[in-house]
Scaffold this motif. Structure first.
Motif, PDB file in Angstrom:
ATOM      1  N   UNK A 146      46.628 -55.716 -12.506  1.00 29.98           N
ATOM      2  CA  UNK A 146      47.799 -56.598 -12.517  1.00 29.98           C
ATOM      3  C   UNK A 146      48.839 -56.106 -13.514  1.00 29.98           C
ATOM      4  N   UNK A 147      50.097 -56.166 -13.097  1.00 27.93           N
ATOM      5  CA  UNK A 147      51.192 -55.663 -13.912  1.00 27.93           C
ATOM      6  C   UNK A 147      51.512 -54.195 -13.685  1.00 27.93           C
ATOM      7  N   UNK A 148      50.657 -53.510 -12.948  1.00 25.22           N
ATOM      8  CA  UNK A 148      50.860 -52.093 -12.695  1.00 25.22           C
ATOM      9  C   UNK A 148      51.827 -51.821 -11.558  1.00 25.22           C
ATOM     10  N   UNK A 149      51.955 -50.547 -11.232  1.00 28.95           N
ATOM     11  CA  UNK A 149      52.900 -50.106 -10.210  1.00 28.95           C
ATOM     12  C   UNK A 149      52.223 -49.146  -9.232  1.00 28.95           C
ATOM     13  N   UNK A 175      56.411 -52.789  -8.346  1.00 25.55           N
ATOM     14  CA  UNK A 175      56.228 -52.967  -9.781  1.00 25.55           C
ATOM     15  C   UNK A 175      55.720 -54.383 -10.067  1.00 25.55           C
ATOM     16  N   UNK A 176      55.205 -54.570 -11.257  1.00 26.67           N
ATOM     17  CA  UNK A 176      54.711 -55.882 -11.692  1.00 26.67           C
ATOM     18  C   UNK A 176      53.771 -56.482 -10.659  1.00 26.67           C
ATOM     19  N   UNK A 177      52.831 -55.689 -10.212  1.00 30.49           N
ATOM     20  CA  UNK A 177      51.933 -56.120  -9.142  1.00 30.49           C
ATOM     21  C   UNK A 177      51.053 -57.280  -9.587  1.00 30.49           C
ATOM     22  N   UNK A 178      50.778 -58.159  -8.625  1.00 30.23           N
ATOM     23  CA  UNK A 178      49.973 -59.352  -8.852  1.00 30.23           C
ATOM     24  C   UNK A 178      48.760 -59.320  -7.919  1.00 30.23           C
TER      25      UNK A 178
END
Length: 115
Positions: A14-17, A82-85
Protein backbone atom coordinates in the motif's frame (compact mmCIF):
# COMPACT_ATOMS: atom_id res chain seq x y z
CA UNK A 1 -7.82 -7.19 -35.56
CA UNK A 2 -5.67 -5.70 -32.80
CA UNK A 3 -3.83 -7.87 -30.30
CA UNK A 4 -3.19 -6.23 -26.96
CA UNK A 5 -0.64 -7.45 -24.42
CA UNK A 6 -0.57 -6.00 -20.92
CA UNK A 7 2.46 -6.11 -18.66
CA UNK A 8 3.75 -4.54 -15.49
CA UNK A 9 1.41 -6.02 -12.93
CA UNK A 10 2.58 -7.55 -9.69
CA UNK A 11 2.55 -7.34 -5.92
CA UNK A 12 3.07 -3.95 -4.31
CA UNK A 13 2.67 -2.58 -0.82
CA UNK A 14 0.00 0.00 0.00
CA UNK A 15 1.21 3.46 -0.96
CA UNK A 16 3.46 2.06 -3.67
CA UNK A 17 3.46 2.56 -7.41
CA UNK A 18 3.27 0.46 -10.54
CA UNK A 19 3.26 1.26 -14.24
CA UNK A 20 1.23 -0.93 -16.54
CA UNK A 21 1.92 -1.13 -20.25
CA UNK A 22 -0.32 -2.28 -23.08
CA UNK A 23 1.42 -3.05 -26.35
CA UNK A 24 -0.69 -3.27 -29.49
CA UNK A 25 0.04 -5.32 -32.59
CA UNK A 26 -0.78 -2.43 -34.91
CA UNK A 27 -1.44 1.27 -34.90
CA UNK A 28 -3.87 2.44 -32.23
CA UNK A 29 -3.66 6.13 -32.99
CA UNK A 30 -7.34 6.40 -33.92
CA UNK A 31 -8.64 4.18 -31.15
CA UNK A 32 -10.23 5.12 -27.88
CA UNK A 33 -7.91 3.30 -25.49
CA UNK A 34 -8.98 2.27 -22.03
CA UNK A 35 -7.90 0.53 -18.88
CA UNK A 36 -10.49 -1.46 -16.97
CA UNK A 37 -10.24 -3.64 -13.91
CA UNK A 38 -12.15 -6.47 -12.35
CA UNK A 39 -11.83 -7.59 -8.76
CA UNK A 40 -13.07 -11.01 -7.59
CA UNK A 41 -16.84 -11.05 -7.29
CA UNK A 42 -17.20 -7.58 -8.82
CA UNK A 43 -18.11 -6.22 -12.21
CA UNK A 44 -15.50 -4.89 -14.58
CA UNK A 45 -15.12 -1.14 -14.10
CA UNK A 46 -13.55 1.71 -15.97
CA UNK A 47 -10.19 2.90 -14.66
CA UNK A 48 -9.22 5.37 -17.40
CA UNK A 49 -9.88 6.16 -21.04
CA UNK A 50 -7.79 8.17 -23.43
CA UNK A 51 -9.19 9.36 -26.73
CA UNK A 52 -7.16 9.81 -29.88
CA UNK A 53 -7.44 13.55 -29.46
CA UNK A 54 -5.95 13.42 -25.98
CA UNK A 55 -9.02 13.73 -23.77
CA UNK A 56 -8.74 11.55 -20.69
CA UNK A 57 -11.41 10.31 -18.30
CA UNK A 58 -10.79 8.56 -14.99
CA UNK A 59 -12.91 6.51 -12.67
CA UNK A 60 -13.77 8.39 -9.48
CA UNK A 61 -11.84 5.98 -7.30
CA UNK A 62 -8.53 6.60 -9.10
CA UNK A 63 -8.68 10.32 -9.87
CA UNK A 64 -5.57 12.10 -8.71
CA UNK A 65 -3.64 8.84 -8.28
CA UNK A 66 -3.56 7.21 -11.73
CA UNK A 67 -2.39 8.71 -15.00
CA UNK A 68 -2.97 7.25 -18.44
CA UNK A 69 -0.79 8.08 -21.41
CA UNK A 70 -0.12 6.82 -24.90
CA UNK A 71 2.84 6.61 -27.23
CA UNK A 72 1.44 6.19 -30.72
CA UNK A 73 4.89 5.71 -32.20
CA UNK A 74 5.29 2.59 -30.05
CA UNK A 75 1.64 1.51 -30.31
CA UNK A 76 1.58 1.44 -26.53
CA UNK A 77 -0.51 2.90 -23.74
CA UNK A 78 0.50 3.18 -20.12
CA UNK A 79 -1.17 3.44 -16.75
CA UNK A 80 0.91 5.00 -14.01
CA UNK A 81 -0.58 4.03 -10.67
CA UNK A 82 0.54 5.87 -7.55
CA UNK A 83 -0.59 5.77 -3.92
CA UNK A 84 -1.96 2.28 -4.44
CA UNK A 85 -4.56 0.95 -2.02
CA UNK A 86 -5.65 -2.61 -1.22
CA UNK A 87 -8.93 -1.88 -2.98
CA UNK A 88 -6.99 -1.37 -6.22
CA UNK A 89 -6.31 -5.10 -6.26
CA UNK A 90 -7.77 -6.51 -9.47
CA UNK A 91 -7.01 -7.85 -12.90
CA UNK A 92 -6.35 -4.88 -15.17
CA UNK A 93 -7.39 -5.09 -18.80
CA UNK A 94 -6.45 -2.96 -21.78
CA UNK A 95 -9.12 -2.09 -24.35
CA UNK A 96 -9.02 -0.62 -27.85
CA UNK A 97 -12.38 0.64 -29.11
CA UNK A 98 -13.46 2.10 -32.43
CA UNK A 99 -17.00 0.80 -32.64
CA UNK A 100 -18.95 -2.39 -32.10
CA UNK A 101 -16.91 -4.37 -34.62
CA UNK A 102 -13.63 -2.89 -33.46
CA UNK A 103 -13.59 -3.64 -29.75
CA UNK A 104 -10.46 -5.49 -28.60
CA UNK A 105 -9.28 -6.67 -25.19
CA UNK A 106 -6.01 -7.88 -23.75
CA UNK A 107 -5.65 -10.92 -21.53
CA UNK A 108 -5.23 -8.88 -18.35
CA UNK A 109 -2.50 -8.41 -15.78
CA UNK A 110 -2.88 -9.00 -12.05
CA UNK A 111 -2.25 -6.15 -9.62
CA UNK A 112 -2.18 -7.03 -5.94
CA UNK A 113 -1.80 -4.36 -3.28
CA UNK A 114 -1.00 -5.91 0.07
CA UNK A 115 1.41 -5.62 2.95
Amino acid sequence: QVQLVESGGGLVQPGGSLRLSCAASRSISVYLMGWYRQAPGKQRELVARLASGGTTNYGDSVKGRFTMSRDNAKNTVYLQMNSLKPEDTAVYYCNAFLGTLYDFWGQGTQVTVSS
